[in-house]
Scaffold this active site. Sequence first.
Site, PDB file in Angstrom:
ATOM      1  CG  HIS A   1      -1.675   1.247   1.455  1.00  0.00           C
ATOM      2  ND1 HIS A   1      -2.941   1.459   0.951  1.00  0.00           N
ATOM      3  CD2 HIS A   1      -1.350   2.379   2.136  1.00  0.00           C
ATOM      4  CE1 HIS A   1      -3.357   2.663   1.297  1.00  0.00           C
ATOM      5  NE2 HIS A   1      -2.414   3.240   2.030  1.00  0.00           N
ATOM      6  CD  GLU A   2       1.907   3.580   3.753  1.00  0.00           C
ATOM      7  OE1 GLU A   2       2.190   4.661   3.199  1.00  0.00           O
ATOM      8  OE2 GLU A   2       0.901   3.441   4.464  1.00  0.00           O
TER       9      GLU A   2
ATOM     10  CG  HIS B   1       0.302   6.207  -0.793  1.00  0.00           C
ATOM     11  ND1 HIS B   1      -0.829   6.856  -1.234  1.00  0.00           N
ATOM     12  CD2 HIS B   1      -0.050   5.618   0.393  1.00  0.00           C
ATOM     13  CE1 HIS B   1      -1.816   6.670  -0.372  1.00  0.00           C
ATOM     14  NE2 HIS B   1      -1.369   5.926   0.628  1.00  0.00           N
TER      15      HIS B   1
END
Length: 264
Positions: A137-138, A141
Amino acid sequence: MSKFRNALFTLAVLLMVGCTTVPITGRRQVSLVGDQEVIQMSFQAYSDLMKQSKLSSNATQTAMVKRVGQRIQQAVESFMRQQGASAQLEGYQWEFNLIQDDKQQNAFAMAGGKTAVYTGLLPITQNETGLAVVMGHEIAHAIAKHSNERISQQLLAEYGGATLGSLGGGASTQVINSVYGIGAQGLLLKYGRTQETEADRLGLIFMAMAGYNPESAIPFWERMAANSGGQAPPEILSTHPSDATRIANIQKNLPEAKKYYKAR
């Protein structure tokens, strides 16, 4: 009249500046800053944060963070190569660290691949696959250039569309730090609902390509929701999707992610 002129100026800027397209989702995003400019400033912010932080001395947990990070890195590089978009990773210098801070249940990935996890998050991730949910997820980004987008939004809102370089060292550093939330309260990313939902979708695909079952995302976010103790504000008042909305979106995106999944 001033508000009207500002609105016209903002519209003119939006029409003139270049736009980028987020991988997979195809969403167009405004970008007032160059990739390399953001990457270099992120590197400096990451270096400063690492100097101020204490790295974990737990060899097993540290190795796990690096292993998961490197596998997702390989997945991202493979995906971008398949899309003919490897040039978007130019300047990346991947790094994965575990910061000793049991109070912070957090993780982040900056533009250029600089990534860190706080030890306070590990009881919630529970295992390597749970960690892959977070790191996927990170890193999503970063790949979606959400930091570039946030910087551009801030430049439009607070500096009338000025370039990052024209602000001077102090102001430009302040912009970078505010985007990543670096300050007395630590590092708490402030992405909006669209960006969070986008990172969830991309992160599922990246973790699946790295050999981690994307279905593990649902129990992880359920644990995160339980850990919050119901303190999150109503979704209408929050920049993030509600726990229920996030989990529903992940369930909707699982069939797409599972196409990329091959267990190690």
